[in-house]
Design a protein around this motif. Structure first.
Motif, short mmCIF file in Angstrom:
data_model
loop_
_atom_site.label_atom_id
_atom_site.label_comp_id
_atom_site.label_asym_id
_atom_site.label_seq_id
_atom_site.Cartn_x
_atom_site.Cartn_y
_atom_site.Cartn_z
N GLN A 165 8.53 6.61 10.31
CA GLN A 165 9.63 7.20 10.23
C GLN A 165 10.02 7.71 8.77
O GLN A 165 9.66 7.02 7.61
N ALA B 37 10.64 -1.14 15.12
CA ALA B 37 11.19 -0.49 16.20
C ALA B 37 10.55 -1.08 17.34
O ALA B 37 9.55 -1.50 17.72
N PHE C 282 15.46 1.27 16.26
CA PHE C 282 15.19 1.32 14.85
C PHE C 282 16.07 0.26 14.13
O PHE C 282 17.01 0.43 14.07
#
Lengths: 366, 125
Positions: A58, A147, A201
């Motif tokens: 991410q 996640a 997330f």
């Protein structure tokens, strides 16, 4: 790679407790299956499954004109994204080849959240860092996030039971913030299975608590933990590409049949000239979906593919489809052979087996 | 994991049952559990000869294809055709209906190179 060099997700101990079979994947030690690939696959097609996708990367990009900059780096049109919406897109090299496929979410006027493949985190980050103007902020948040993907026809039902009936889940391709155990979590209505579902997330510290809580609530919806094995068979039935197998720095999105996620109307983005050339001249090879005609050995990556007795290409992904109960796969074949309905032969251990080029996706919900 | 006492075993997870001058061969409970979901089995042609540790059959799960080896030198005299229609027999009955082939062995002394149940149990522990 020796086992000690592999990275682990914050959910590793949970996987071991559930007696998952762990395998190396993209530099990570990940669960490939718990109850079995076929069982997990069917769970996602008929109820709901939960996958640890903490290995994915991410990034957050923010700052003045972040949107315009991303539009010159990514193939899809970021300008079409409203705040809270995401799109599938590509990061290309100068030759138009795929560095990575990813989802970019617009989380603020000039703030974007990028979810990238585990094995490409460093490469993507370096590429973005190299090309970004100094005033823009680029952060790699991957180590701080866990996640999960929650996928299946009962995912929405599960979500309401899990987060409360008053909390409406985001709609397709949207992302929204929720709270879990006093922490902010981001929930996107996206996935890699062809089913309805979410990608969630959250801060890595609450991973165990969130995983256990989701499974406890999910029980009454038939939720099971699912591994990378089922993730692969599910995505392949949908013909979603896997970077490193179906996509590579030597293949561009047009050849891969993913032109839908490339906006050639945009004036300028990295790789555009090569894609225009492919579009004008036509691709030399195309990524096609095929289905075996008869029961037999499952097609696998690198098996050669023939049409009219001539070798026309090679398989990049192949498996036995648990939904269709027949061998399926993706292969790059010469453009002349790349037509739906074309009869192919797949060579497996020296013997040829008939197959047919099919429309994508290979699996359609009944 | 079930490791029956009366059988012999290989490092590569085949089990061997002595039947006069023949041996019957399959894969162990441990091996089938590792593979899970066997979806295809390529059985050997009868009449073919094989050296010890030569690949003669293939067992495929959703995820991968695994070679199955002749435990010792011999000639294939029978193969389990039922696996062609029902490969999952390897999962449901690895030591019974899930047998893969029968080998007429050249030299019974070769059996000494195989493992007893206790040694195989130690290997997979």
């Amino acid at each position: 790679m020796p086992a000690e060099a592999l990275k682990t997700t914050p959910l590793k101990d949970e996987h071991l407790k559930l007696r998952a079979k762990m395998v190396p994947f993209g530099g990570w030690l990940m669960p490939v299956q718990y109850s079995g690939i076929v069982d997990e696959h069917r769970t996602v097609r008929s109820a709901v499954g939960i996958f640890d996708i903490s290995h994915m990367g991410q990034f957050v990009v923010s700052g003045n004109a972040a949107r315009d900059w991303l539009n010159r780096i990514l193939t899809n049109n970021v300008a079409k994204l409203g705040v809270g919406t995401g799109q599938y897109t590509f990061l290309l090299n100068d030759r138009g080849g795929v560095i990575d496929d990813l989802i970019v979410y617009r989380t603020g006027d000039e703030e974007f959240f990028l979810v990238v493949n585990a094995a490409r985190v460093d490469e993507d980050f370096d590429w973005l860092q190299k090309h970004k103007p100094p005033h823009l902020e680029l952060r790699n948040c991957s180590p701080h996030f866990g996640a999960v993907a929650i996928q299946g026809p009962r995912a929405a039902e599960f979500f309401r039971a899990w987060r409360g009936n008053d909390k409406e889940p985001p709609v397709r391709n949207q992302i929204a913030d929720f709270t879990f155990s006093d922490n902010a979590i981001s929930v996107a209505r996206t996935g890699y299975t062809g089913e309805d579902g979410f990608e969630v997330f959250f801060p890595a510290e609450i991973a165990t608590e969130l995983w256990q809580d989701a499974l406890a609530t999910g029980g009454k919806f038939g939720m099971k933990p699912c591994g990378l094995g089922a993730r692969d068979t599910l995505r392949l039935e949908m013909c979603y590409p896997l970077n490193g197998s179906d996509l590579s720095p030597d293949r561009n999105p047009i050849e891969a049949g993913l032109g839908l996620f490339v906006d050639l109307e945009k004036q300028d983005f990295i790789g555009r000239p090569s894609l225009l050339e492919t579009k004008t001249k036509g691709a030399r090879e195309r990524l096609i979906a095929f289905k075996m005609k008869e029961k037999g050995p499952p097609p696998r990556p690198h098996y050669p593919v023939f049409a009219d007795g001539n070798r026309v290409g090679e398989i990049t992904s192949g498996t036995l489809s648990p939904s269709l109960n027949i061998g399926i796969g993706l292969a790059y074949v010469s453009a002349a052979a790349a037509k739906v309905g074309t009869a192919l032969e797949v060579e497996i251990r020296g013997q040829k087996f008939p197959a047919t080029i099919e429309k994508k996706p290979l699996y359609k919900k009944p | 994991m079930n490791v029956p006492d009366g059988l012999l075993y290989t490092e590569s997870h085949e089990w061997i049952k002595r039947e006069a001058e023949n041996i019957r061969v399959g894969i162990t409970d441990h091996a089938q559990a590792e593979l899970t979901d066997v979806v295809f089995v390529e059985i050997p042609k009868t009449g073919r000869t094989a050296d010890a540790k030569e690949a003669v059959a293939v067992v495929e799960s959703v995820k991968a294809a695994s070679d199955i080896y002749a435990p010792i030198k011999g000639t294939v005299v029978d193969a389990n055709k039922a696996l062609e229609a029902n490969p999952a027999l390897i999962n449901t009955d690895p030591y019974g209906e899930g047998w893969i082939f029968v080998l007429k062995i050249d030299n019974p002394d070769d059996l000494k190179n195989l493992k007893a149940a206790a040694a195989y149990k130690q290997q997979i522990a």
